[in-house]
Design a protein around this motif. Sequence first.
Motif, PDB file in Angstrom:
ATOM      1  N   LEU A  12      41.935  34.582  35.825  1.00  0.00           N
ATOM      2  CA  LEU A  12      42.140  35.323  37.061  1.00  0.00           C
ATOM      3  C   LEU A  12      41.589  36.738  36.959  1.00  0.00           C
ATOM      4  O   LEU A  12      40.943  37.233  37.857  1.00  0.00           O
ATOM      5  CB  LEU A  12      43.636  35.420  37.364  1.00  0.00           C
ATOM      6  N   ALA A  15      37.960  36.463  37.175  1.00  0.00           N
ATOM      7  CA  ALA A  15      37.453  36.021  38.469  1.00  0.00           C
ATOM      8  C   ALA A  15      37.636  37.074  39.537  1.00  0.00           C
ATOM      9  O   ALA A  15      36.722  37.381  40.285  1.00  0.00           O
ATOM     10  CB  ALA A  15      38.163  34.740  38.884  1.00  0.00           C
ATOM     11  N   LEU A  18      36.571  41.674  37.467  1.00  0.00           N
ATOM     12  CA  LEU A  18      35.274  42.038  36.916  1.00  0.00           C
ATOM     13  C   LEU A  18      34.128  41.395  37.672  1.00  0.00           C
ATOM     14  O   LEU A  18      33.207  42.063  38.105  1.00  0.00           O
ATOM     15  CB  LEU A  18      35.205  41.609  35.435  1.00  0.00           C
ATOM     16  N   GLY A  19      34.246  40.092  37.859  1.00  0.00           N
ATOM     17  CA  GLY A  19      33.167  39.380  38.529  1.00  0.00           C
ATOM     18  C   GLY A  19      32.972  39.881  39.939  1.00  0.00           C
ATOM     19  O   GLY A  19      31.856  40.145  40.374  1.00  0.00           O
ATOM     20  N   ALA A  20      34.074  40.038  40.631  1.00  0.00           N
ATOM     21  CA  ALA A  20      33.983  40.495  42.012  1.00  0.00           C
ATOM     22  C   ALA A  20      33.360  41.878  42.073  1.00  0.00           C
ATOM     23  O   ALA A  20      32.575  42.185  42.960  1.00  0.00           O
ATOM     24  CB  ALA A  20      35.376  40.527  42.634  1.00  0.00           C
ATOM     25  N   LEU A  21      33.718  42.659  41.094  1.00  0.00           N
ATOM     26  CA  LEU A  21      33.211  44.023  41.089  1.00  0.00           C
ATOM     27  C   LEU A  21      31.698  44.036  40.902  1.00  0.00           C
ATOM     28  O   LEU A  21      30.981  44.757  41.586  1.00  0.00           O
ATOM     29  CB  LEU A  21      33.903  44.796  39.960  1.00  0.00           C
ATOM     30  N   VAL A  22      31.235  43.166  40.012  1.00  0.00           N
ATOM     31  CA  VAL A  22      29.798  43.098  39.787  1.00  0.00           C
ATOM     32  C   VAL A  22      29.090  42.709  41.082  1.00  0.00           C
ATOM     33  O   VAL A  22      28.141  43.345  41.517  1.00  0.00           O
ATOM     34  CB  VAL A  22      29.484  42.072  38.682  1.00  0.00           C
ATOM     35  N   HIS A  23      29.619  41.675  41.725  1.00  0.00           N
ATOM     36  CA  HIS A  23      28.959  41.224  42.950  1.00  0.00           C
ATOM     37  C   HIS A  23      29.088  42.255  44.052  1.00  0.00           C
ATOM     38  O   HIS A  23      28.181  42.444  44.829  1.00  0.00           O
ATOM     39  CB  HIS A  23      29.546  39.884  43.391  1.00  0.00           C
ATOM     40  N   PRO A  50      33.238  47.678  46.470  1.00  0.00           N
ATOM     41  CA  PRO A  50      33.651  47.229  45.144  1.00  0.00           C
ATOM     42  C   PRO A  50      35.046  46.616  45.199  1.00  0.00           C
ATOM     43  O   PRO A  50      35.839  46.959  46.065  1.00  0.00           O
ATOM     44  CB  PRO A  50      33.676  48.529  44.340  1.00  0.00           C
ATOM     45  N   VAL A  51      35.287  45.683  44.333  1.00  0.00           N
ATOM     46  CA  VAL A  51      36.623  45.104  44.243  1.00  0.00           C
ATOM     47  C   VAL A  51      37.231  45.578  42.936  1.00  0.00           C
ATOM     48  O   VAL A  51      36.741  45.246  41.872  1.00  0.00           O
ATOM     49  CB  VAL A  51      36.563  43.568  44.310  1.00  0.00           C
ATOM     50  N   THR A  52      38.256  46.353  43.031  1.00  0.00           N
ATOM     51  CA  THR A  52      38.842  46.919  41.823  1.00  0.00           C
ATOM     52  C   THR A  52      39.721  45.877  41.136  1.00  0.00           C
ATOM     53  O   THR A  52      40.174  44.928  41.771  1.00  0.00           O
ATOM     54  CB  THR A  52      39.703  48.147  42.160  1.00  0.00           C
ATOM     55  N   PRO A  53      39.964  46.053  39.860  1.00  0.00           N
ATOM     56  CA  PRO A  53      40.806  45.091  39.157  1.00  0.00           C
ATOM     57  C   PRO A  53      42.202  45.041  39.767  1.00  0.00           C
ATOM     58  O   PRO A  53      42.694  46.056  40.243  1.00  0.00           O
ATOM     59  CB  PRO A  53      40.873  45.641  37.730  1.00  0.00           C
ATOM     60  N   PRO A  54      42.817  43.858  39.773  1.00  0.00           N
ATOM     61  CA  PRO A  54      44.192  43.806  40.251  1.00  0.00           C
ATOM     62  C   PRO A  54      45.093  44.606  39.321  1.00  0.00           C
ATOM     63  O   PRO A  54      44.770  44.811  38.153  1.00  0.00           O
ATOM     64  CB  PRO A  54      44.536  42.327  40.201  1.00  0.00           C
TER      65      PRO A  54
END
Lengths: 443, 101
Positions: A12, A15, A18-23, A50-54
């Motif tokens: 999780l 997914a 980190l991954g979201a942040l890259v994309h 950017p999507v920051t880590p939960p």
Amino acid sequence: MNLHNRRQFLRLLGASSLGALVHGCGGGGDSGTGDSADTGDSGSGGGTTPVTPPVVNVSGHVVVVGGGMGGATVAKFLRLWGGQNLRVTLIERNPSYTSNILSNLVLNGQRTLSSLAYDYARLRDNYGVNVIQGEVMGIDPVARKVSLGDGSTQTYDRLVLAPGLEFDLMPGLTDYQTIPHAWQAGPQTALLAQQLAAMPAGGTFVMTIPAAPFRCPPGPYERACVVADYLKRNKPGAKVIVLDANPGIAAERASFETAFNTLHAGVIEYHAAATIDSIDPVTRLVQTNLGSIAASVLNPIPPQRAPRLVQDAGLVNVNGRWAGVDVLSYESTAHPGVHVIGDASATTQPKAGHIANAEAKVCADAIVRMLAGQAPDPAPVTNSACYSPITATTASWLTAIYHYDPASRTMKPYVTGEAASITSGNYEDMFPWFNNLMADSFG
Amino acid sequence: MKPRHFTYVLALLGACVLFPVQAVRAESGRLLASNCFQCHGTEGRSQGGIDRLAGMGANKLIGEMKEMRAKTPGNDMMKVHARAYTDAQLNDIAAYFANVR
């Protein structure tokens, strides 16, 4: 945290952060395994957000009281989103939950009650929820402690109450043992199904609907339709009399008006603004503003309120019946540290299982953030959806999506809709909806 | 794995430098996307009968949602939901599912 949970946790983390942040930054080229026709594009499609880590590694103990749709979901998502150090204890009096959704299909013999039962094994084994079967006797919101029927106590950092509803006694009744409301799926549902099966041809099924708000706004009208359809096929000449305290059909009006006036015309007799003065459980005579009505089978759906546990904890502060909450977190407006989700809370959203699941996720996300010293998401969205069977082979549906409105501090309908027509396709779509909803809630 | 991991770290640093203010809103991608879980499965891993969203490319998800937005819902509930999110919210949702493995 067991191995499974640790692996899931790492997956999780990878997914969703980190991954979201890259994309999100357009820096990645691996758009995922599930969509080979659409490679390397997720960053550009998703813009530059950017999507920051939960928030992870919060620690603490959250106690959840009530294992229905809201309680099961909040327990699951607290564990899913809270990280390995967030302990979650779910206290529920029954060994399993029986779904109210689809329970009208027990009345026409299409479902069994056991097919609607969901236990807590997956929440425990797959998500690491500590499940206690027990009865909560009292809440001390100052000491942050709940006491159980066996004398034990649980202390909490945050408490989530998802206790469902309590039913008022209607005038003339002392219980619902012989005259079932069947508005909580279980033994009363089975009893009502037996009574319908034993009803004579040409008999009369009388149901009453309380003034809104009540659990599952389309539910009573759905029940009138399902029962009418059953009676047409099994009890020729039988009638359904609906005594509705509301000024008109309270939900999914277009579909139910069509159903009442065409599909089930001559079987369903609908009366708006009906008042019930008394019910005689022996003679099955109902005294109303329309006069005395005789029933072969009587199904009074009572007015509802937050359960005694919520009242006794001093959390009922809306219309003397419901718990007021801040819908950014579902924290009680009466006691900090206590959250109330689902039917017992007073919000602009309906009292129903699908949206209790959505409220639970907002609550879980908020609790994780609050335990980390952050504020809840300032712009939550929730959605309500349900399919309503109209006959044994057709259904309609209703849906609404709510956005937080900062001015009124309420969840405001952003888009709503109902099915254009009553179809067999809707009926078929109902089951994947139900199965996915129950899996999302119970693991 | 090492080079890719290094890229992630670089991207992480880049994001923090470039977009610190948007971070709080962006984090809601997960919570926003959880509105899809009820029908499409937890994290988009459908139990069947309804499309899986886990791992779906963002452009595909956004494209399908925008196509549905333009149509009369009729008996398709999803066409109502397609109108339920702003473009910015849709982007956050799509970014979330694109990165579920």
